[in-house]
Write a protein that holds these residues in place. Structure first.
Motif, PDB file in Angstrom:
ATOM      1  N   TYR A  41      -9.570  19.020   9.465  1.00 23.10           N
ATOM      2  CA  TYR A  41      -9.119  19.307   8.139  1.00 23.10           C
ATOM      3  C   TYR A  41      -9.774  18.639   7.101  1.00 23.10           C
ATOM      4  CZ  TYR A  41      -6.524  14.804   9.069  1.00 23.10           C
ATOM      5  OH  TYR A  41      -6.560  13.531   9.204  1.00 23.10           O
ATOM      6  N   MET A  42      -9.680  18.834   5.824  1.00 24.28           N
ATOM      7  CA  MET A  42     -10.435  18.256   4.730  1.00 24.28           C
ATOM      8  C   MET A  42      -9.745  17.372   4.005  1.00 24.28           C
ATOM      9  SD  MET A  42     -12.217  21.629   3.321  1.00 24.28           S
ATOM     10  CE  MET A  42     -13.237  20.970   2.056  1.00 24.28           C
ATOM     11  N   VAL A  43     -10.081  16.280   3.720  1.00 23.84           N
ATOM     12  CA  VAL A  43      -9.435  15.118   2.893  1.00 23.84           C
ATOM     13  C   VAL A  43      -9.717  15.244   1.426  1.00 23.84           C
ATOM     14  CG1 VAL A  43      -8.815  12.813   2.578  1.00 23.84           C
ATOM     15  CG2 VAL A  43      -9.155  13.806   4.841  1.00 23.84           C
ATOM     16  N   SER A  44      -8.838  15.572   0.561  1.00 27.68           N
ATOM     17  CA  SER A  44      -9.136  15.696  -0.973  1.00 27.68           C
ATOM     18  C   SER A  44      -8.939  14.102  -1.219  1.00 27.68           C
ATOM     19  CB  SER A  44      -7.978  16.204  -1.740  1.00 27.68           C
ATOM     20  OG  SER A  44      -8.004  16.125  -3.041  1.00 27.68           O
ATOM     21  N   ASP A  45     -10.206  13.559  -1.490  1.00 28.08           N
ATOM     22  CA  ASP A  45     -10.247  12.119  -1.842  1.00 28.08           C
ATOM     23  C   ASP A  45      -9.949  11.994  -3.362  1.00 28.08           C
ATOM     24  OD1 ASP A  45     -10.651  10.351   0.187  1.00 28.08           O
ATOM     25  OD2 ASP A  45     -13.005  10.054  -0.333  1.00 28.08           O
ATOM     26  N   ASN A  46      -9.855  13.185  -4.316  1.00 26.45           N
ATOM     27  CA  ASN A  46      -9.861  12.795  -5.349  1.00 26.45           C
ATOM     28  C   ASN A  46      -8.675  14.134  -5.938  1.00 26.45           C
ATOM     29  OD1 ASN A  46      -9.722  12.711  -8.424  1.00 26.45           O
ATOM     30  ND2 ASN A  46     -11.543  13.851  -8.867  1.00 26.45           N
ATOM     31  N   PRO A  47      -7.325  13.439  -5.683  1.00 18.10           N
ATOM     32  CA  PRO A  47      -6.214  14.557  -6.007  1.00 18.10           C
ATOM     33  C   PRO A  47      -6.101  14.830  -7.380  1.00 18.10           C
ATOM     34  CG  PRO A  47      -5.456  12.301  -5.582  1.00 18.10           C
ATOM     35  CD  PRO A  47      -6.755  12.178  -5.189  1.00 18.10           C
ATOM     36  N   LEU A  48      -6.725  14.117  -8.396  1.00 20.34           N
ATOM     37  CA  LEU A  48      -6.469  14.710  -9.591  1.00 20.34           C
ATOM     38  C   LEU A  48      -7.515  15.167 -10.244  1.00 20.34           C
ATOM     39  CD1 LEU A  48      -4.913  11.171 -10.835  1.00 20.34           C
ATOM     40  CD2 LEU A  48      -3.735  13.504 -10.125  1.00 20.34           C
TER      41      LEU A  48
ATOM     42  N   GLY B 131      -1.801   8.670   4.420  1.00 24.81           N
ATOM     43  CA  GLY B 131      -0.780   7.896   3.215  1.00 24.81           C
ATOM     44  C   GLY B 131      -0.191   8.779   2.241  1.00 24.81           C
ATOM     45  N   LEU B 132      -0.905   9.470   1.608  1.00 17.42           N
ATOM     46  CA  LEU B 132      -0.703   9.891   0.386  1.00 17.42           C
ATOM     47  C   LEU B 132      -0.182  11.276   0.769  1.00 17.42           C
ATOM     48  CD1 LEU B 132      -0.688   9.996  -2.792  1.00 17.42           C
ATOM     49  CD2 LEU B 132      -2.898  10.836  -2.652  1.00 17.42           C
ATOM     50  N   GLN B 133      -0.635  11.686   1.806  1.00 18.33           N
ATOM     51  CA  GLN B 133       0.073  13.114   2.061  1.00 18.33           C
ATOM     52  C   GLN B 133       1.392  12.848   2.751  1.00 18.33           C
ATOM     53  OE1 GLN B 133      -1.662  16.232   2.416  1.00 18.33           O
ATOM     54  NE2 GLN B 133      -0.280  17.496   3.318  1.00 18.33           N
TER      55      GLN B 133
ATOM     56  N   VAL C 267       0.846  -1.259  -0.015  1.00 14.50           N
ATOM     57  CA  VAL C 267      -0.041   0.046  -0.085  1.00 14.50           C
ATOM     58  C   VAL C 267       0.955   1.386   0.028  1.00 14.50           C
ATOM     59  CG1 VAL C 267      -1.704   1.379   1.239  1.00 14.50           C
ATOM     60  CG2 VAL C 267      -1.926  -1.125   1.143  1.00 14.50           C
ATOM     61  N   ARG C 268       1.996   1.099   0.975  1.00 14.01           N
ATOM     62  CA  ARG C 268       2.732   2.248   1.107  1.00 14.01           C
ATOM     63  C   ARG C 268       3.669   2.539  -0.347  1.00 14.01           C
ATOM     64  NH1 ARG C 268       5.971   1.502   6.220  1.00 14.01           N
ATOM     65  NH2 ARG C 268       6.632   3.622   6.026  1.00 14.01           N
ATOM     66  N   VAL C 269       3.969   1.455  -1.019  1.00 14.52           N
ATOM     67  CA  VAL C 269       4.830   1.606  -2.218  1.00 14.52           C
ATOM     68  C   VAL C 269       3.796   2.326  -3.257  1.00 14.52           C
ATOM     69  CG1 VAL C 269       5.722   0.272  -4.029  1.00 14.52           C
ATOM     70  CG2 VAL C 269       6.217  -0.326  -1.649  1.00 14.52           C
ATOM     71  N   ASN C 270       2.564   1.696  -3.404  1.00 19.81           N
ATOM     72  CA  ASN C 270       1.539   2.301  -4.588  1.00 19.81           C
ATOM     73  C   ASN C 270       1.307   3.792  -4.133  1.00 19.81           C
ATOM     74  OD1 ASN C 270       1.079   0.173  -6.041  1.00 19.81           O
ATOM     75  ND2 ASN C 270      -0.404  -0.659  -4.599  1.00 19.81           N
ATOM     76  N   LEU C 271       1.136   4.005  -2.874  1.00 24.83           N
ATOM     77  CA  LEU C 271       1.004   5.488  -2.617  1.00 24.83           C
ATOM     78  C   LEU C 271       2.397   6.337  -2.723  1.00 24.83           C
ATOM     79  CD1 LEU C 271      -0.510   5.091   1.062  1.00 24.83           C
ATOM     80  CD2 LEU C 271      -1.569   6.084  -1.030  1.00 24.83           C
ATOM     81  N   ALA C 272       3.671   6.043  -2.545  1.00 25.83           N
ATOM     82  CA  ALA C 272       4.646   6.547  -2.997  1.00 25.83           C
ATOM     83  C   ALA C 272       4.665   6.828  -4.482  1.00 25.83           C
ATOM     84  CB  ALA C 272       5.877   5.935  -2.577  1.00 25.83           C
ATOM     85  N   LEU C 273       4.288   5.704  -5.215  1.00 29.28           N
ATOM     86  CA  LEU C 273       4.559   5.765  -6.768  1.00 29.28           C
ATOM     87  C   LEU C 273       3.443   6.827  -7.279  1.00 29.28           C
ATOM     88  CD1 LEU C 273       5.700   4.418  -9.241  1.00 29.28           C
ATOM     89  CD2 LEU C 273       3.966   2.644  -9.127  1.00 29.28           C
ATOM     90  N   HIS C 274       2.158   6.695  -6.742  1.00 32.90           N
ATOM     91  CA  HIS C 274       1.113   7.780  -7.129  1.00 32.90           C
ATOM     92  C   HIS C 274       1.666   9.211  -6.862  1.00 32.90           C
ATOM     93  CE1 HIS C 274      -3.247   8.538  -7.023  1.00 32.90           C
ATOM     94  NE2 HIS C 274      -2.809   9.587  -6.859  1.00 32.90           N
ATOM     95  N   ALA C 275       2.359   9.352  -5.644  1.00 33.56           N
ATOM     96  CA  ALA C 275       3.009  10.590  -5.430  1.00 33.56           C
ATOM     97  C   ALA C 275       3.970  11.048  -6.407  1.00 33.56           C
ATOM     98  CB  ALA C 275       3.520  10.909  -4.190  1.00 33.56           C
ATOM     99  N   GLN C 276       4.783  10.174  -6.906  1.00 32.60           N
ATOM    100  CA  GLN C 276       5.857  10.526  -7.917  1.00 32.60           C
ATOM    101  C   GLN C 276       5.300  10.688  -9.465  1.00 32.60           C
ATOM    102  OE1 GLN C 276       9.856   8.383  -7.868  1.00 32.60           O
ATOM    103  NE2 GLN C 276       9.309   7.615  -9.914  1.00 32.60           N
ATOM    104  N   ALA C 277       4.341   9.593  -9.808  1.00 31.12           N
ATOM    105  CA  ALA C 277       4.321   9.614 -11.021  1.00 31.12           C
ATOM    106  C   ALA C 277       2.949  10.581 -11.388  1.00 31.12           C
ATOM    107  CB  ALA C 277       3.837   8.113 -11.494  1.00 31.12           C
ATOM    108  N   LEU C 278       2.054  10.943 -10.696  1.00 30.12           N
ATOM    109  CA  LEU C 278       0.643  11.553 -10.886  1.00 30.12           C
ATOM    110  C   LEU C 278       0.625  12.744 -10.487  1.00 30.12           C
ATOM    111  CD1 LEU C 278      -1.568   8.291 -10.490  1.00 30.12           C
ATOM    112  CD2 LEU C 278      -0.325   9.215 -12.811  1.00 30.12           C
ATOM    113  N   LEU C 279       1.137  13.125  -9.294  1.00 22.85           N
ATOM    114  CA  LEU C 279       0.997  14.437  -8.793  1.00 22.85           C
ATOM    115  C   LEU C 279       2.219  15.575  -9.050  1.00 22.85           C
ATOM    116  CD1 LEU C 279      -0.353  13.230  -5.157  1.00 22.85           C
ATOM    117  CD2 LEU C 279      -1.732  14.109  -7.245  1.00 22.85           C
ATOM    118  N   THR C 280       1.958  16.466  -9.364  1.00 24.69           N
ATOM    119  CA  THR C 280       2.814  17.532  -9.720  1.00 24.69           C
ATOM    120  C   THR C 280       2.783  18.703  -9.052  1.00 24.69           C
ATOM    121  OG1 THR C 280       2.329  16.419 -12.135  1.00 24.69           O
ATOM    122  CG2 THR C 280       3.837  18.753 -11.989  1.00 24.69           C
TER     123      THR C 280
END
Length: 756
Positions: A733-740, A330-332, A286-299
């Motif tokens: 706080y508010m959680v952005s469920d849809n970072p994209l 996790g994504l934060q 799960v944490r690998v997928n989150l780190a990959l999401h952060a690297q590949a999809l969030l700018t």
């Protein structure tokens, strides 16, 4: 009604009947006003209250007439017929579509007062503190004319101030404050500690933003816990992965997937045997997928900023820093680690609620916005709300040009700069809508290179908004802004600008939702002013690549690279409809995940209410542990009941927080269920039902155990001494469920080529 004839035909006969009925009611209200014009203030107020509390359609003209007279006498404002029509449709429970600059603030205040006169408590829901405080003070004379109390709630208020404010008949408050106060009230152990009072009506300003764009944003109440484990090692391992070899990204760049080679590379770098072992799948993978999401999809500078050593999310629909907002922990943490920042402590989630679930708690929901028509499907599907179009008081004079379409982003970008330069040369003010911070800054730099002075309004400087917007309509001004939705300020034309064609609005690309296009376009041509709008599109834009379903369109550009063919324009419109459908599907799918938890939350609410308002806690504990109850016989009844109440509420709330943590973990890893050929949503529901099934019973059993062992004396139950204390600090706080959830514009990074 002519301008929106297509809308009424599409919505059917009932909507058209409602339209005709409201126009008839307004005509009757004008006649009633003439009859009442010579009356005293007290007589007008009394007649308005009497009418509001009678049954039948006949009351509406008198209510509208009294409200209109009150607006004249207290504020010097004479409502137009279209404003009275808007009030009537709000009182009927609709969402009204009113253009920018048509006086929605007055319409909302009149409707809120109309509801309050009939004995209903009203929350006027705003998008920020500034509008809540401004509108409550501005409209106070009108509301108080009828003996109705009005107040506002903002972030800086303490509990006593909030309690006093919520006791009023009409309360202006940001949706976030209403939600956070609701969550905090769900932690009290004495009813008198609550700050909110039940409200009957939510009248929502910027209704499409609150009810659609941010509907599934969870508001979170968190409590202090020890810091989470560092994600640095995993982030370092993921940083070595390369797209196409170690991972793949789907066509719309919303999901990322490890390849076999990528999984092997991660296993080697982390020194583990298998990412997919039973031990790893629930944590490391799960944490690998989150780190990959952060690297590949969030700018950076598109989805978030880094300021003052912190990751700050950008509200895609408004182009602002999203105060108090964060991604799931996790994504934060993954993004913070990616940027080399200290990983923040998300805390333990004590409770949460989505804006959609919050709004569903009101018996009546209505609202107003300038772009309701484009949200008809969502408002009907998720809230059962009807949209009523209110025509502008003065017909729009704005000229909406056909899109300027180019084959490539580079050609389009050059054309954007040239179009701005031409308008600027003749002194016409220009407002340019961009999709993100990076784009706005690159475009501004390209214009500065041409010798054109630019005011930039984006998430990095939105505190300067009022000053920038106030100047945007003056001659020769060029303003480059990320999203203009919900900014709450109209652009007024400067001297001589009308003769130049008014404010020219330029969109650097289409949005994924036509609603956002119209929000930008609506900044020009307010109240019958002249104006223009023009959107640029390239066939390389994200909107086209995402919405085309892999299809391509051939085109024959002219010498400047512009494409005029109708079928290409039709293709672009098709792509936008496809992406709008995708967004609606995502909303519906996400709501399925949230709805079950919302239903379970209602069960917990009922249980809490029973424990707070009755002696059920003492009765249940005394029956389960009669020997302990006998030991406490010397204490007075109130002390014993409160002690039992605090014990049972502690364990009920604790079990609910644990349930949320479990379901949060399930949600983050639910896509892995597809590997086992299971439907993720069905599996999520199965787990949620299973985990919730015994929650209440576990809470009771633990309460009995605590009741038997904890010290209870004249001062109550000493839960802290037994390690059963509530968090020493809480925050929201508010959680952005849809970072994209960005606008889906075009690749404007090539503006930078004009700077070098």
């Amino acid at each position: 009604m002519a301008a929106f004839g297509w809308f009424w035909r599409a919505m059917g006969a009932q909507s058209e009947r409602n339209q005709k009925k409201s126009l008839k009611t307004v005509a009757a209200a004008r006649a009633a006003m003439e009859e009442m014009r010579g009356w005293s203030d007290a007589q007008v107020a009394q007649r308005g209250r009497e009418a509001a509390n009678t049954q039948g359609e006949g009351k509406h003209p008198v209510v509208l007439a009294s409200l209109a007279l009150a607006a004249e006498r207290t504020m010097g404002l004479q409502p137009f017929d279209v404003q009275l029509q808007g009030v009537q449709r709000l009182l009927a429970g609709d969402v009204i579509h009113m253009a920018t600059g048509e006086g929605k603030t007055l319409v909302g205040a009149m409707a809120a007062t109309g509801f309050a006169m009939s004995g209903k408590r009203v929350h006027v829901v705003t998008v920020n503190d500034y509008l809540a405080a401004r509108d409550a003070q501005w409209m106070r004379p009108l509301v108080e004319f009828f003996g109705v109390s009005v107040s506002h709630v903002i972030d800086e208020m303490d509990a006593p101030q909030r309690r006093h404010a919520y006791a009023c008949d009409v309360v202006y408050a940001p949706v976030t404050e209403i939600g956070f106060d609701h969550l905090r009230d769900n932690q009290v152990t004495r009813r008198e500690d609550e700050v909110q009072v039940h409200a009957d009506v939510a009248l929502v300003d910027e209704a499409d933003s609150v009810l659609v764009d941010e509907a599934l944003v969870p508001l979170v109440l968190a409590g202090s816990v020890s810091a989470q484990q560092s994600t640095g090692e995993i982030t370092a391992a993921v940083s070595h992965l390369r797209e196409g070899r170690h991972y793949t990204v789907d066509a719309d760049r919303r999901n990322v997937f490890l390849t076999d080679e990528g999984a092997a590379e991660i296993e080697r770098r982390l020194g583990i045997d298998s990412l997919y072992s039973e031990d790893a799948i629930g944590s490391v993978l799960v944490r690998v997928n989150l780190a990959l999401h952060a690297q590949a999809l969030l700018t950076r500078d598109v989805h978030y900023l880094v300021q003052d050593g912190k990751v700050q999310l950008i509200d895609a629909s408004r182009g602002r820093v999203a105060d108090l907002q964060r991604w799931p922990d996790g994504l934060q943490a993954a993004v913070e680690a990616k940027e080399g920042l200290a990983v923040s402590d998300g805390g333990r989630i004590l409770d949460q609620i989505t804006l959609q679930a919050l709004m569903s708690r009101y018996p009546t929901v209505c609202g107003m916005t300038g772009t309701a028509v484009e949200a008809v499907d969502q408002l009907r599907q998720f809230y059962g709300l009807t949209v009523s179009v209110i025509e502008p008081n003065v017909p729009s004079q704005r000229i909406d040009h056909s899109d300027a379409v180019y084959a490539t982003a580079q050609l389009r970008n050059r054309a954007v700069v040239e179009e701005i330069a031409q308008a600027h040369a003749k002194g016409q003010p220009v407002l340019v809508g961009t999709h993100d911070v990076a784009e706005s800054e690159a475009l501004a730099a390209a214009l500065e290179k041409r010798g054109i002075s630019v005011a930039v309004l984006n998430a990095k400087n939105d505190e300067q908004e009022a000053a920038i917007v106030a100047e945007a309509g003056k001659a020769s001004r060029v303003t480059v802004s990320t999203q203009m939705a919900g900014r709450g300020t109209d652009i007024t034309l400067g001297e001589g600008v009308a003769e130049l064609g008014g404010l020219k609005v330029i969109g650097t690309s289409r949005h994924r939702s036509s609603r956002l296009d119209h929000q930008l376009r609506g900044r020009s041509g307010r109240q019958g002013d002249p104006g223009e709008s023009l959107f640029f599109v390239s066939l390389e834009d994200d909107l086209i690549t995402t919405g085309s379903d892999g299809a391509q369109v051939s085109a024959q550009p002219d010498q400047a690279g512009r494409i005029e063919e109708k079928r290409v324009h039709d293709f672009i419109a098709h792509c936008q409809r496809v992406t709008e459908g995708q967004l609606l599907t995502i909303h519906a799918q996400t709501w399925k995940y949230n709805k079950l938890l919302a239903d379970q939350r209602e069960i917990i609410d009922e249980r809490r209410a029973s424990l707070l308002d009755t002696d059920a806690a003492w009765q249940q504990l005394a029956q389960a542990a009669p020997e302990r109850a006998a030991e406490l016989e010397h204490l007075n009844a109130e002390t014993k009941q409160q002690a039992a109440r605090e014990i049972m509420l502690f364990h009920l709330d604790d079990e609910w927080a644990e349930h949320l943590a479990i379901m949060d973990d399930v949600r983050e890893s639910i896509h892995l269920r597809a590997i086992a050929k299971e439907t993720p949503i069905d599996e999520f529901h199965r787990i949620a039902v299973r985990e919730f099934k015994d929650l209440a019973q576990r809470a009771v059993e633990k309460s009995v155990e605590t009741f038997r062992s904890v010290l209870i004396d004249d001062s109550g139950a000493h839960l802290e001494d037994a390690g059963r204390s509530r968090p020493s600090a809480t925050w929201t706080y508010m959680v952005s469920d849809n970072p994209l959830s960005g606008g889906g514009g075009g690749a404007l990074s090539t503006f930078e080529s004009f700077i070098s």
